[in-house]
Design a protein around this motif. Structure first.
Motif, PDB file in Angstrom:
ATOM      1  N   VAL A  61       0.838  -1.208   0.000  1.00  0.00           N
ATOM      2  CA  VAL A  61       0.000   0.000   0.000  1.00  0.00           C
ATOM      3  C   VAL A  61       0.869   1.252   0.000  1.00  0.00           C
ATOM      4  N   THR A  64       2.948   1.580  -3.381  1.00  0.00           N
ATOM      5  CA  THR A  64       2.094   1.955  -4.516  1.00  0.00           C
ATOM      6  C   THR A  64       1.678   3.417  -4.443  1.00  0.00           C
ATOM      7  N   SER A  65       1.456   3.919  -3.235  1.00  0.00           N
ATOM      8  CA  SER A  65       1.059   5.326  -3.103  1.00  0.00           C
ATOM      9  C   SER A  65       2.184   6.288  -3.464  1.00  0.00           C
ATOM     10  N   ALA A  89       0.713  12.105  -5.315  1.00  0.00           N
ATOM     11  CA  ALA A  89      -0.613  11.745  -4.810  1.00  0.00           C
ATOM     12  C   ALA A  89      -0.905  12.447  -3.485  1.00  0.00           C
ATOM     13  N   TYR A  90       0.078  12.455  -2.576  1.00  0.00           N
ATOM     14  CA  TYR A  90      -0.125  13.115  -1.290  1.00  0.00           C
ATOM     15  C   TYR A  90      -0.218  14.636  -1.458  1.00  0.00           C
ATOM     16  N   ALA A 284      -2.920   5.025  -7.126  1.00  0.00           N
ATOM     17  CA  ALA A 284      -2.035   5.745  -6.211  1.00  0.00           C
ATOM     18  C   ALA A 284      -2.830   6.631  -5.262  1.00  0.00           C
ATOM     19  N   ILE A 285      -3.903   7.251  -5.765  1.00  0.00           N
ATOM     20  CA  ILE A 285      -4.757   8.072  -4.916  1.00  0.00           C
ATOM     21  C   ILE A 285      -5.431   7.219  -3.848  1.00  0.00           C
ATOM     22  N   GLN A 286      -5.946   6.068  -4.239  1.00  0.00           N
ATOM     23  CA  GLN A 286      -6.610   5.182  -3.285  1.00  0.00           C
ATOM     24  C   GLN A 286      -5.645   4.722  -2.194  1.00  0.00           C
ATOM     25  N   MET A 287      -4.435   4.312  -2.603  1.00  0.00           N
ATOM     26  CA  MET A 287      -3.460   3.851  -1.613  1.00  0.00           C
ATOM     27  C   MET A 287      -3.017   4.997  -0.703  1.00  0.00           C
ATOM     28  N   ALA A 288      -2.880   6.211  -1.245  1.00  0.00           N
ATOM     29  CA  ALA A 288      -2.472   7.353  -0.436  1.00  0.00           C
ATOM     30  C   ALA A 288      -3.526   7.691   0.612  1.00  0.00           C
ATOM     31  N   VAL A 291      -3.213   5.208   3.411  1.00  0.00           N
ATOM     32  CA  VAL A 291      -2.078   5.522   4.285  1.00  0.00           C
ATOM     33  C   VAL A 291      -2.429   6.669   5.226  1.00  0.00           C
TER      34      VAL A 291
END
Length: 319
Positions: A61, A64-65, A89-90, A284-288, A291
């Motif tokens: 996770v 990938t982010s 992404a963050y 990447a947005i979903q994983m960020a 997190v």
């Protein structure tokens, strides 16, 4: 005659060293014996596998982010081995859009809700820990009954609606503000405090409020820290109340926005534009967002970890 007595006393049946002692320690059970080397190796292997099963998904996770859309597309989805690091992404999530607003909502609800829940739970538990207080048994039985019987979802919703709490942040706090289990744990811990200490404080002229604030709470830091963490994690992870009682998207907490992003139901306007134009990877947005949702709990848990054994076991056994 003396020689005969000495000979009889030295027979194997009469020698003190050969007789089993009634003070000898009984044999220990198998689980208290010193573990063997194969047993230690098996335990180490089991712990290693358990740690790998927990940390490997978290690694995927986080990695990938931190990857670009090109790397994620080349990997065909989730990335195991990183190829460079990017915080795009963050940066986009924290640039002032719906996700940042939802994070602030979750943070505010968690802080205020935890303080309110702890205040109510501590006061209720302290009152129930005084066995001779008025209505002690009836209040305790009433609380225990709520653990087995509930009104249900529809009556609860009608009550919240009748109180005018729909589309307000109070709807995220009050319906689940108090846990009876946490109150019982606190009560058990408070009952384990020495009665002589409280009696001496009363002789010195201290009232209930001062006893609670100056004596009981300082001696209960371990259990208070554990219960506070339980409440904080519950508020931070809550999504059900918001999905029922809130209709304004701007008031949604982080967990509900994360569900929308993961299920691709709705996306914030800025993120949707960048995802559609290929500037950002939706994965990447979903994983960020995941997190961001896990980060506060991961930061707080190590600081409270040392209190878990003392707080939970002592609170659950004493009294």
């Amino acid at each position: 005659m003396t020689a005969v007595i000495d000979k009889a006393a030295n027979t194997p049946a009469n020698r003190p060293d050969d007789r089993p002692s009634r003070w000898a320690a009984p044999p220990r059970p198998p689980w208290e014996e010193e573990p063997s080397k194969p047993g230690l190796a098996g335990k180490g292997l089991a712990l290693t596998l358990a740690a790998f099963a927990i940390l490997f998904p978290l690694w995927i996770v986080v990695v990938t982010s931190l990857q670009s859309r090109k790397t994620i597309d080349a990997a065909g989805g989730l990335v195991v081995i990183p190829k460079g690091i990017t915080f795009v992404a963050y940066k986009e999530l924290l640039s002032g859009g719906q996700v940042q607003r939802a994070a602030m909502v979750s943070l505010g609800v968690t802080l205020i809700g935890t303080l309110f829940s702890m205040a109510v739970s501590v006061l209720c538990a302290y009152g129930l820990s005084r066995v001779g207080s008025t209505g002690h048994r009836w209040f305790l039985m009433l609380l225990l009954a709520t653990m087995f019987f509930g009104a249900g979802l529809i009556p609860t919703y009608l009550l919240v609606q009748a109180l005018g709490l729909t589309d307000t942040y109070l709807a995220l706090i009050l319906p689940s503000a108090v846990s009876v289990f946490n109150i019982l744990v606190l009560r058990s811990f408070f009952m384990g405090i020495s009665p002589e200490l409280i009696d001496s404080a009363r002789i010195d002229g201290a009232g209930d409020w001062r006893i609670l604030w100056k004596i009981v709470m300082p001696l209960s830091r371990a259990v208070l820290a554990v219960i506070s963490l339980f409440y904080a994690v519950g508020y931070w992870s809550a999504w059900f109340n918001a999905s029922i009682y809130l209709t304004d998207q701007d008031m949604m907490p982080l967990q509900n926005v994360m569900i929308q992003l993961v299920q691709k139901q709705e996306r914030p306007v800025g993120l949707a534009t960048q995802i559609n134009t290929g500037q950002l990877s939706p994965l990447a947005i979903q994983m960020a967002v995941m997190v961001m949702a896990l980060l506060p709990v991961a930061i707080l848990s190590p600081f409270v970890q040392r209190h878990f054994k003392k707080g939970m076991l002592t609170g659950a056994v004493k009294g």
